[in-house]
Scaffold this active site. Structure first.
Site, short mmCIF file in Angstrom:
data_model
loop_
_atom_site.label_atom_id
_atom_site.label_comp_id
_atom_site.label_asym_id
_atom_site.label_seq_id
_atom_site.Cartn_x
_atom_site.Cartn_y
_atom_site.Cartn_z
N THR A 197 47.24 35.96 51.47
CA THR A 197 48.22 34.44 51.76
C THR A 197 49.61 36.28 51.93
O THR A 197 49.29 37.64 51.73
CB THR A 197 48.20 34.78 50.50
OG1 THR A 197 48.15 33.80 50.11
CG2 THR A 197 49.75 33.55 49.74
N ARG A 225 42.29 21.09 47.96
CA ARG A 225 42.59 22.30 46.70
C ARG A 225 43.80 22.35 47.07
O ARG A 225 44.60 22.78 48.47
CB ARG A 225 41.23 23.35 46.88
CG ARG A 225 41.85 23.93 46.06
CD ARG A 225 42.52 25.72 46.37
NE ARG A 225 42.51 27.08 45.31
CZ ARG A 225 43.12 27.53 46.23
NH1 ARG A 225 44.43 28.02 47.18
NH2 ARG A 225 43.75 28.76 44.95
N VAL A 226 44.66 22.33 45.94
CA VAL A 226 46.12 23.50 46.62
C VAL A 226 46.45 24.82 45.47
O VAL A 226 45.97 24.65 44.35
CB VAL A 226 47.26 22.29 46.39
CG1 VAL A 226 48.69 23.34 45.94
CG2 VAL A 226 47.20 21.17 47.31
N GLY A 227 46.63 25.45 46.21
CA GLY A 227 46.64 26.82 45.29
C GLY A 227 47.74 27.47 44.17
O GLY A 227 48.95 26.20 44.27
N ASP A 228 48.41 28.50 44.65
CA ASP A 228 49.52 28.35 43.69
C ASP A 228 50.59 28.09 44.88
O ASP A 228 52.19 28.42 44.23
CB ASP A 228 49.52 30.57 42.98
CG ASP A 228 49.04 31.10 44.45
OD1 ASP A 228 48.25 31.24 44.44
OD2 ASP A 228 49.08 32.42 44.10
N THR A 248 50.33 37.07 45.66
CA THR A 248 49.17 37.18 46.38
C THR A 248 47.52 36.83 45.34
O THR A 248 47.15 37.86 44.21
CB THR A 248 48.98 37.90 47.74
OG1 THR A 248 48.73 38.99 47.37
CG2 THR A 248 49.74 37.47 47.98
N GLY A 249 47.03 36.45 45.72
CA GLY A 249 45.07 37.03 44.88
C GLY A 249 44.74 34.97 44.82
O GLY A 249 45.12 34.29 45.23
N GLY A 251 44.82 31.88 42.83
CA GLY A 251 45.91 30.92 42.33
C GLY A 251 45.72 30.65 41.95
O GLY A 251 46.38 30.33 40.76
#
Ligand code: ASP
Length: 378
Positions: A197, A225-228, A248-249, A251
């Protein structure tokens, strides 16, 4: 599962040890080592933002660019670069082979925010997030609605799936099930979930702040899927009175602690950006479910925070120090990007756990990635 059983390292070890004993989040004295001095403008970003921080810094100093416009111009470099498989064009796809992008941004001086999630076919979701902020009364648009909005705003649709990403996706599919009809490849296969990211936070000469995060999210994710990254307060957060932070990383680990908001609030409470990043990581460990901890309660994932304060100090921290082989051959892999009057450069991450403490499972993943890095270098 007490936090006191874990070994916390890094420049703020003393401060963290004090915190571990009480388990409370409180302001603490700033240790002098590894603390940046206040300088403005300053831009801080993930490792892949090295070209971007230079661009954002130049825009702020030479063109008096708005801090949000500057950091978005910085991340656009990665979004449009097919070789960065974690962002925009060339990003790794979901399980169905569809590239779905997430992004969010905040503008400190005007206290506004915008975001898009699961956006398909538009290479610069950071700019679409900004358009949501600039032209609508909403903060987040997702999926087909986000795409429709982007097209209405004049963004051009394009195929984001590059040949390299398609090959990686096919390799992943081929290794999923030993009894399926796909033949195995013997080269390094990313069965594990590669992460990546770009987050970028900038403060200009007047102390105005902007922040942005943009990503293709976890590779091979479940469609939708939605991340952070697109979540305000999680992927990034900016308060013009205090500073900005982003992540980053993994989420899923960051979402549970509202990590970017937490990092900014820790700075508000008196921590330096560096200390706040390390403390956010500690909180993420404390909020990790058992299935993602090894037998010594160490997390089986990677997570990073980046922060800048209103006065222009900065910091970056990661969960694990990189293995020795990385430090020797790819030192920038354990680093984040910074630009200020001292130039644009990589600075080493502070870390929670030393590389001797990396769980075996994580070691395996890191070695796979090392193989890929070596191959790419040849
Ligand atoms: N944080 C991103 C996500 O979970 C992935 C990453 O940074 O590697 O979508």
């Amino acid at each position: 599962m007490s936090i006191t059983r874990r070994t916390f390292l890094g420049s703020s070890a003393l401060a963290l040890a004090g915190m571990a004993a009480t388990g409370k989040v409180e302001a603490r004295p700033v240790s002098p080592q590894n603390q940046s001095s206040p300088k403005r403008p300053t831009v801080v970003s993930s490792r892949n933002g090295i070209r971007g921080v230079a661009r954002a810094y130049d825009l702020m100093t030479q063109k008096q660019a708005d801090p949000l416009d500057a950091v978005i111009a910085g991340v656009n470099i990665q979004e449009l670069d097919p070789e960065d498989q974690s962002v925009g064009y060339g990003g790794l796809p979901n399980a169905d082979g569809v590239v779905q992008l997430d992004a969010s941004c905040m503008h400190g001086p005007t206290k506004r925010a915008g975001a898009v999630a699961s956006l398909e076919g538009i290479a610069t979701p950071s700019l679409v997030a900004k358009a949501v902020m600039d032209y609508t009364d909403h903060i987040m648009l997702v999926g087909p609605g986000a795409k429709r909005f982007a097209l209405d705003m004049g963004f051009k649709e394009q195929n984001l799936f590059t040949e390299e990403s398609r090959q990686d996706w096919l390799r992943w599919k081929a290794r999923l099930n030993p009894h399926d009809d796909w033949l195995d490849h013997d080269d390094d296969v990313m069965v594990e979930t590669p992460t990546g990211t770009i987050n970028m936070n900038g403060v200009d000469a007047n102390g105005n702040i902007g922040s942005v995060t943009t990503t293709s999210g976890l590779a091979w994710k479940i469609p939708g899927r939605v991340g952070d990254s697109p979540i305000i307060g999680t992927g990034q957060y900016c308060d013009n009175e205090v500073g900005a932070a982003g992540s980053t990383g993994r989420g899923e680990a960051n979402i549970k602690i509202c990590g970017a908001f937490l990092t900014v609030e820790l700075m508000r409470g008196g921590m330096s950006p560096q200390e706040a990043c390390l403390e956010a990581l500690k909180r993420a460990v404390a909020m990790t479910e058992d299935r993602l901890l090894d037998e010594k309660d160490r997390p089986l994932f990677s997570l990073n925070y980046y922060a800048v304060s209103k006065d222009g100090r900065y910091g970056g921290a990661t969960m694990y120090q990189n293995p020795q082989a990385y430090l020797e051959e790819f030192p920038e892999r354990g680093a984040y990007s910074v630009a200020n009057a001292d130039g644009a450069r990589h600075e080493p991450f502070q870390f929670v756990y030393e590389n001797s403490e990396i769980p075996a499972y994580m070691q395996g993943r890191l070695m796979l990635r090392l193989k890929r890095l070596r191959k790419a270098k040849k």
